[in-house]
Design an enzyme around this catalytic site. Structure first.
Site, short mmCIF file in Angstrom:
data_model
loop_
_atom_site.label_atom_id
_atom_site.label_comp_id
_atom_site.label_asym_id
_atom_site.label_seq_id
_atom_site.Cartn_x
_atom_site.Cartn_y
_atom_site.Cartn_z
CB CYS A 211 -0.88 -0.04 1.25
SG CYS A 211 -1.63 1.52 1.70
CD GLU A 212 -0.17 5.24 -4.01
OE1 GLU A 212 -0.87 6.24 -4.12
OE2 GLU A 212 0.41 4.70 -4.96
CG HIS A 213 -2.42 5.59 1.01
ND1 HIS A 213 -3.58 5.02 0.57
CD2 HIS A 213 -2.14 6.59 0.12
CE1 HIS A 213 -4.01 5.63 -0.52
NE2 HIS A 213 -3.16 6.59 -0.81
CG HIS A 214 -1.00 3.01 5.88
ND1 HIS A 214 -2.17 2.87 5.16
CD2 HIS A 214 -1.23 4.02 6.76
CE1 HIS A 214 -3.06 3.73 5.58
NE2 HIS A 214 -2.52 4.45 6.55
CD GLN B 31 -7.77 -4.49 -4.44
OE1 GLN B 31 -7.45 -4.56 -3.26
NE2 GLN B 31 -8.78 -5.17 -4.96
CG HIS C 171 -5.91 -3.67 1.23
ND1 HIS C 171 -5.17 -2.81 0.45
CD2 HIS C 171 -6.76 -4.30 0.39
CE1 HIS C 171 -5.56 -2.91 -0.81
NE2 HIS C 171 -6.53 -3.82 -0.87
CB CYS D 281 -3.22 -0.35 5.65
SG CYS D 281 -4.19 -0.46 4.14
#
Length: 186
Positions: A75-78, A116, A144, A146
């Protein structure tokens, strides 16, 4: 390996209150840097090299499906993993793609920092670009970390995304046939 990457992991360990000099952590910055580079090796790949000319003449104009392609991404956020499977299909127009190339295309995009929704689109667009198919369909189902390990901590949630191009978007019958064949429609 970027020389500064292990240094940054060492600083992260310090920031967490750990002692990077303790026995169990001595090589962790180097191992973590190497692992991150492996998990993101899709940046070092490109579509032309992946396909490697594996397009073959064929009179088949019926749906080609490869289902349950396992995928692992971050995940590019976490920077936490999401794990799942992709189902891909295309309708050939004179050429078919080598079977393993479908899985390699999924891997190339999955092994990058992702969300995704974008991953699903990138796979579909790449297959369309390579095959010039009458239609392409991609469905991804993933869990996920996250969502599971932090935040709302929902252990049984699965995210589903789909992209339908060409005949799969234009024809409800074609789309439903694909969804039935991958077991996602009753």
């Amino acid at each position: 390996m970027t020389l500064s990457l292990p240094h940054h992991y060492r600083e992260i360990l310090k920031g967490l209150g750990e002692n990077p000099e303790r026995e169990g952590l001595l090589d962790t910055p180097k191992r973590a840097a190497k692992a991150m580079q492996y998990l993101c090796h899709g940046y070092e790949q490109n579509l032309e090299t992946i396909v490697n000319g594996a397009l073959f003449a064929s009179d088949n104009d019926e749906m080609v499906i490869l289902k349950d392609i396992e995928l692992y991404s971050l995940c590019e956020h976490h920077l936490l993993p999401f794990i799942g499977k992709a189902h891909v299909a295309y309708i050939p127009t004179g050429k078919v793609l080598g079977l393993s190339k479908l899985a390699r295309i999924v891997d190339m995009f999955a092994r990058r920092l992702q969300i995704q929704e974008n991953l699903t689109r990138q796979i579909a667009d790449a297959i369309q670009d390579v095959t010039q198919a009458a239609g392409v369909a991609v469905v991804i189902e993933a869990k996920h970390m996250c969502m599971m390990m932090r935040g709302v901590e929902k252990q049984n949630s699965t995210m589903n995304t789909s992209v339908m191009l060409g005949a799969f978007r234009e024809s409800n019958t074609t789309r439903m046939e694909f969804l039935q064949l991958i077991g996602r429609s009753k």
